[in-house]
Motif scaffolding. Structure first.
Motif, PDB file in Angstrom:
ATOM      1  N   PRO A 373     -28.622  91.468  56.224  1.00  0.00           N
ATOM      2  CA  PRO A 373     -27.148  91.049  55.683  1.00  0.00           C
ATOM      3  C   PRO A 373     -26.501  90.636  54.488  1.00  0.00           C
ATOM      4  CG  PRO A 373     -29.896  89.478  55.986  1.00  0.00           C
ATOM      5  CD  PRO A 373     -30.173  90.853  55.778  1.00  0.00           C
ATOM      6  N   SER A 374     -25.640  90.251  54.525  1.00  0.00           N
ATOM      7  CA  SER A 374     -24.814  90.345  53.145  1.00  0.00           C
ATOM      8  C   SER A 374     -25.981  89.923  52.037  1.00  0.00           C
ATOM      9  CB  SER A 374     -23.878  89.205  52.845  1.00  0.00           C
ATOM     10  OG  SER A 374     -23.797  88.205  53.335  1.00  0.00           O
ATOM     11  N   LEU A 375     -25.425  90.497  50.309  1.00  0.00           N
ATOM     12  CA  LEU A 375     -25.667  90.417  49.053  1.00  0.00           C
ATOM     13  C   LEU A 375     -25.781  88.596  48.709  1.00  0.00           C
ATOM     14  CD1 LEU A 375     -25.963  93.671  47.070  1.00  0.00           C
ATOM     15  CD2 LEU A 375     -27.746  92.684  48.098  1.00  0.00           C
ATOM     16  N   ARG A 584     -19.169  97.025  46.123  1.00  0.00           N
ATOM     17  CA  ARG A 584     -19.686  97.176  47.550  1.00  0.00           C
ATOM     18  C   ARG A 584     -19.778  98.124  48.683  1.00  0.00           C
ATOM     19  NH1 ARG A 584     -19.522  91.488  48.090  1.00  0.00           N
ATOM     20  NH2 ARG A 584     -17.412  90.753  47.360  1.00  0.00           N
ATOM     21  N   ALA A 585     -19.775  99.229  48.409  1.00  0.00           N
ATOM     22  CA  ALA A 585     -19.531 100.882  48.900  1.00  0.00           C
ATOM     23  C   ALA A 585     -21.317 100.944  49.431  1.00  0.00           C
ATOM     24  CB  ALA A 585     -18.998 101.703  48.770  1.00  0.00           C
ATOM     25  N   SER A 586     -22.325 100.686  48.786  1.00  0.00           N
ATOM     26  CA  SER A 586     -23.980 100.971  49.185  1.00  0.00           C
ATOM     27  C   SER A 586     -24.097  99.991  49.925  1.00  0.00           C
ATOM     28  CB  SER A 586     -24.283 101.041  47.751  1.00  0.00           C
ATOM     29  OG  SER A 586     -23.877 102.353  46.732  1.00  0.00           O
ATOM     30  N   GLU A 587     -23.791  99.252  49.449  1.00  0.00           N
ATOM     31  CA  GLU A 587     -23.996  97.733  50.795  1.00  0.00           C
ATOM     32  C   GLU A 587     -23.285  97.673  51.999  1.00  0.00           C
ATOM     33  OE1 GLU A 587     -23.598  93.049  51.247  1.00  0.00           O
ATOM     34  OE2 GLU A 587     -22.564  93.694  49.577  1.00  0.00           O
ATOM     35  N   ARG A 588     -22.087  98.776  51.521  1.00  0.00           N
ATOM     36  CA  ARG A 588     -21.723  98.623  53.165  1.00  0.00           C
ATOM     37  C   ARG A 588     -22.369  99.609  54.019  1.00  0.00           C
ATOM     38  NH1 ARG A 588     -16.135  97.888  50.540  1.00  0.00           N
ATOM     39  NH2 ARG A 588     -15.871  95.843  51.372  1.00  0.00           N
ATOM     40  N   GLN A 627     -36.842 101.574  56.621  1.00  0.00           N
ATOM     41  CA  GLN A 627     -36.427 100.620  57.186  1.00  0.00           C
ATOM     42  C   GLN A 627     -36.690  99.334  56.565  1.00  0.00           C
ATOM     43  OE1 GLN A 627     -34.446 100.118  60.792  1.00  0.00           O
ATOM     44  NE2 GLN A 627     -35.041 102.147  61.177  1.00  0.00           N
ATOM     45  N   ASP A 628     -36.561  99.238  54.807  1.00  0.00           N
ATOM     46  CA  ASP A 628     -36.646  98.475  53.444  1.00  0.00           C
ATOM     47  C   ASP A 628     -35.644  98.008  53.326  1.00  0.00           C
ATOM     48  OD1 ASP A 628     -38.195  97.447  52.146  1.00  0.00           O
ATOM     49  OD2 ASP A 628     -39.163  98.379  51.294  1.00  0.00           O
ATOM     50  N   TYR A 629     -35.142  96.625  54.229  1.00  0.00           N
ATOM     51  CA  TYR A 629     -33.931  95.950  53.872  1.00  0.00           C
ATOM     52  C   TYR A 629     -34.468  95.782  52.436  1.00  0.00           C
ATOM     53  CZ  TYR A 629     -30.294  92.706  53.148  1.00  0.00           C
ATOM     54  OH  TYR A 629     -29.469  91.735  52.591  1.00  0.00           O
ATOM     55  N   VAL A 630     -35.678  95.024  52.316  1.00  0.00           N
ATOM     56  CA  VAL A 630     -35.632  94.150  51.459  1.00  0.00           C
ATOM     57  C   VAL A 630     -35.834  94.710  50.118  1.00  0.00           C
ATOM     58  CG1 VAL A 630     -37.473  92.700  50.195  1.00  0.00           C
ATOM     59  CG2 VAL A 630     -36.852  92.386  52.839  1.00  0.00           C
ATOM     60  N   SER A 631     -35.941  96.183  50.271  1.00  0.00           N
ATOM     61  CA  SER A 631     -36.080  95.977  48.543  1.00  0.00           C
ATOM     62  C   SER A 631     -34.988  97.422  47.862  1.00  0.00           C
ATOM     63  CB  SER A 631     -37.459  97.596  48.437  1.00  0.00           C
ATOM     64  OG  SER A 631     -38.421  96.885  48.946  1.00  0.00           O
ATOM     65  N   ALA A 633     -31.534  95.489  48.988  1.00  0.00           N
ATOM     66  CA  ALA A 633     -31.053  94.406  48.345  1.00  0.00           C
ATOM     67  C   ALA A 633     -31.161  93.843  47.094  1.00  0.00           C
ATOM     68  CB  ALA A 633     -31.092  93.496  49.099  1.00  0.00           C
ATOM     69  N   ASN A 634     -33.300  93.384  46.834  1.00  0.00           N
ATOM     70  CA  ASN A 634     -32.702  93.204  45.395  1.00  0.00           C
ATOM     71  C   ASN A 634     -32.835  93.946  44.599  1.00  0.00           C
ATOM     72  OD1 ASN A 634     -34.655  91.184  47.141  1.00  0.00           O
ATOM     73  ND2 ASN A 634     -36.558  92.043  47.229  1.00  0.00           N
TER      74      ASN A 634
END
Length: 744
Positions: A373-375, A584-588, A627-631, A633-634
């Motif tokens: 998900p987007s931040l 936003r580069a890391s998020e992308r 595959q830890d998106y939660v960590s 993203a936080n």
């Protein structure tokens, strides 16, 4: 009888309505009219009616014609577009007219071409593909598609081949196929709703939770790992909402289903795939797609089916968020994080955000689905604005998450960009009869043409960018402005003939692999290789038929595709994004790598992902391995809060460009001063040049504005917008306002 004065929206760059006399014609709000404007006649839409005007009625002109549209544009949609135009600081008339199909913006009366749906006749159902000779490949292919899918739309036929229409006509002549108009096709393929597949516990909970509150507005973030069955959740929700009484296989007796569901997808390439899955699941419903690959007639026809309420399911790209849907019950946004939902020219709206406003106004649920998900959406979950639903398991019981490994390339002898580990892994998959995907987000042969003597790099004369080598056509091409020139034979600076391509693109990877693995069947997927209509479908069909060993592709292969026999994903050259000035580069990058990793091991075969990098222990890769998106993203949100970047702050950009930089600087400095004079709680930064200072020969700069609340920022933007429209400085410069920009 309508009131005598009509307030009409026109496709004119002025933020106002125009008054016309109704000329005793019967006109409704939302109806299209033809009106005189200067020395020409233009199309407009009636927004409201009045008894009086602020202008002298004697000087008002009568409308030329009121088009007899079956259904005017509904007031809900008019208000939604008005809200969008005001929020994104864009003229209402231009926003409204651009949301209509091109045929409705033309002066000649719009007539949608009749669309047909094709199905096997009784004779065709009782026949087999063996009736055709092996050399009749196209007839066999079309017949097989009809057997598999149940029916084909005209868009499906075009996607098969340019000659497929001739084949379908031959099958009709032979009595094997029947054609019915799309409006008659609701009950064409099958009268039975398929039995629903069994969901796992997480999927069942997601469906149950949403249905428990389906009669009111609520934003649901469906966070599911790749392969977790988000699409199946969508389909079971759709079936329940559109046909609430039918949860098992039942016969339908010509029941009229009035509900509508809007499904947004980020890219055209994903539309046919979802469309095919939905058509198989819902043969009793009318389904249409809306995207830029449709002809003008097809788009108008599909739009009118949606507007009339006949289309139960509408699948489309970002502009579809403005489609008139009188019986809309739910909105689904697939891959909600994708940047393609943000329009980058004209009205710079974000389809996801507009969809949320639309859902709230209609008091219906909206589902935002994504593996990453987007931040902004993740932040809204933490603020309890969205409800979170998680799918942590793959939907196919035997499918496992792929093993992700990073290969350290700092001290490795690369073979034309490939590590020995990746080459060995590719060979192993070929020996096993399995498939591999090589991902690099760079098309062309290689990034730059370099001189060994003086380090000259071929520049674009119109942009602050380097030309990319396209060896197949022997040209250098700019991927920003499209400029092309032949590859030079010697360096223009020092005269040395030792020029060589440096770096890796999709074409160069393809050439290298053909040398390293001469027996491998290789296909390349990028904008260059699939420019021909239907080319992508042919390649994907070949992958599913196991006629390809290695796929080489850019981000268009990273999401949405399901290849059961693909067990290896190799990622080349990702390090540039780790140190990009773009916040936003890391998020992308994380989203991209999670998506492409999800292509591996989606069936019962174990998948592996190999990422070549000089920074194997970077925090991004550490999160990716498990595959830890939660960590991830936080951690990203903590960093954003510290530096006060979105989503903790609201931003807008005033962009300007011209062939000469002086008027750009003059305009932006003027805007900077008048914005600052308002003394609102808004931080306005002085004009700066972006990283790409020049594009297509235009010198560029921008002013960044930030605020902790939308209200003060909107007030400043309205003030700047009002003062720039018609200003002598603005006449020399191309300028625009970008609210909530994705890129600075």
């Amino acid at each position: 009888m309508s009131k005598p004065i009509l307030n009409v929206a026109l496709d004119i760059p002025l933020d106002r309505l125009f008054d016309y006399l109704s000329a005793n014609k019967s006109v409704a709000v939302g109806q299209r009219v033809l009106v005189p404007f200067g020395k020409r006649s233009v199309i407009g839409v009636v927004i409201s009616m009045a008894e009086t005007s602020e202008f002298d009625i004697a000087k008002l002109k009568p409308i030329v014609e009121a088009f007899s549209d079956k259904t005017p544009i509904d007031t809900h949609l008019l208000k939604l577009i008005k809200f969008s135009a005001e929020y994104y600081q864009y003229p209402y008339g231009q926003a409204l007219l651009s949301a209509l199909p091109a045929r409705l913006r033309q002066i000649t009366p719009a007539k949608g071409r009749q669309q047909y749906v094709y199905q096997l006749s009784d004779a065709g159902l009782n026949d087999t593909i063996e009736r055709f000779e092996k050399r009749q490949k196209l007839l066999r292919r079309v017949f097989e598609a009809l057997q598999t899918q149940g029916f084909l739309t005209e868009a499906d036929i075009k996607a098969i081949s340019t000659g497929a229409k001739k084949a379908i006509n031959q099958l009709i002549e032979d009595g094997l196929v029947v054609a019915k108009s799309e409006a008659e096709s609701t009950h064409l393929a099958s009268q039975t709703i398929p039995v629903l597949p069994t969901l796992n516990d997480e999927q069942s909970k997601a469906v149950a939770d949403i249905l428990a509150e389906h009669a009111q507005f609520k934003a649901w973030l469906l966070h599911g790992i790749t392969g977790s069955g988000k699409t199946e959740v969508y389909m079971q929700l759709m079936q329940a909402i559109l046909q609430l009484d039918h949860h098992e296989s039942v016969e339908i007796q010509d029941a009229k289903i009035e509900g509508q569901i809007l499904v947004l997808v980020p890219e055209i390439n994903l539309t046919p795939q979802l469309e095919g899955r939905f058509q198989k699941r819902f043969p009793h419903l009318t389904l249409v797609s809306l995207h830029s690959n449709l002809s003008e007639s097809e788009r108008l026809h599909h739009w009118q089916l949606a507007q009339s309420g006949k289309a139960n399911i509408v699948i489309g790209t970002r502009l579809s968020v403005f489609t008139p849907l009188p019986h809309l019950k739910m909105i689904i946004i697939d891959e909600e994080h994708d940047g393609s939902y943000k329009q980058q020219d004209s009205m710079r709206y974000h389809a996801r955000d507009i969809a949320l406003v639309r859902a709230k106004r209609l008091n219906i649920p909206i589902i935002l689905g994504s593996a990453t998900p987007s931040l902004e959406s993740w932040f809204n979950v933490s603020q309890q604005k969205y409800a979170l639903l998680s799918l942590r398991e793959r939907a196919v019981t035997a499918a496992q998450l792929p093993e992700i490994d990073c290969i350290d390339t700092t001290n490795v002898n690369l073979k034309k960009g490939f590590t020995p580990q990746l080459i060995k892994a590719l060979k192993t998959r070929i020996e096993r009869g399995e498939q591999s995907l090589l991902f690099i987000n760079r098309r062309g042969y290689s990034p730059v043409l370099l001189c060994s003597s003086c380090n000259w790099i071929a520049p674009c004369t119109r942009c602050s960018a380097r030309l990319v080598v396209h060896l197949g056509k022997r040209v250098l091409r700019c991927h920003h402005c499209g400029h092309e020139q032949r590859i030079v034979s010697q360096c223009p600076d020092c005269g040395d003939a030792d020029l060589h391509p440096t770096g890796h693109g999709t074409q160069r990877l393809e050439e290298t692999l053909q040398e390293l693995l001469p027996n491998a069947r290789i296909a390349r997927v990028d904008r260059d290789s699939i420019s021909k209509k239907g080319a992508l479908v042919e390649i994907l069909d070949a992958v599913h038929a196991n006629q390809i060993d290695i796929l080489i592709g850019t981000q268009m292969l990273a999401k949405g595709h399901d290849f059961p026999n693909l067990t290896l994903v190799g990622v080349i050259d990702t390090d540039g994004a780790l140190h990009s000035p773009d916040f936003r580069a890391s998020e992308r990058l994380f989203a991209q790598l999670m998506q492409v990793s999800g292509r591996a091991g989606r069936a019962d075969k174990k998948g592996q992902v190999l990422i070549q990098t000089q920074f194997p222990f970077h925090e991004l890769f550490n999160a990716l391995r498990i595959q830890d998106y939660v960590s991830f993203a936080n951690a990203q949100l903590e960093e954003r809060e510290l530096i006060q970047f979105p989503p903790y702050i609201f931003t807008a950009l005033l962009r300007a460009e011209a062939t000469d930089f002086f008027p750009v600087s003059e305009l932006l400095n003027y805007a900077f001063e008048i914005g600052r004079d308002l003394k609102e709680d808004v931080t306005i930064y002085e004009p700066v040049r972006p990283q790409m200072e020049r594009v297509k020969g235009m010198e560029r700069a921008h002013v960044l504005m930030q605020a902790k609340a939308r209200g003060p920022l909107q007030k400043v933007l309205r003030h700047i917008n009002y003062n720039l429209r018609g200003n002598r400085l603005a006449a020399k410069v191309r300028w625009s306002i970008d609210v909530d920009p994705l890129e600075f």
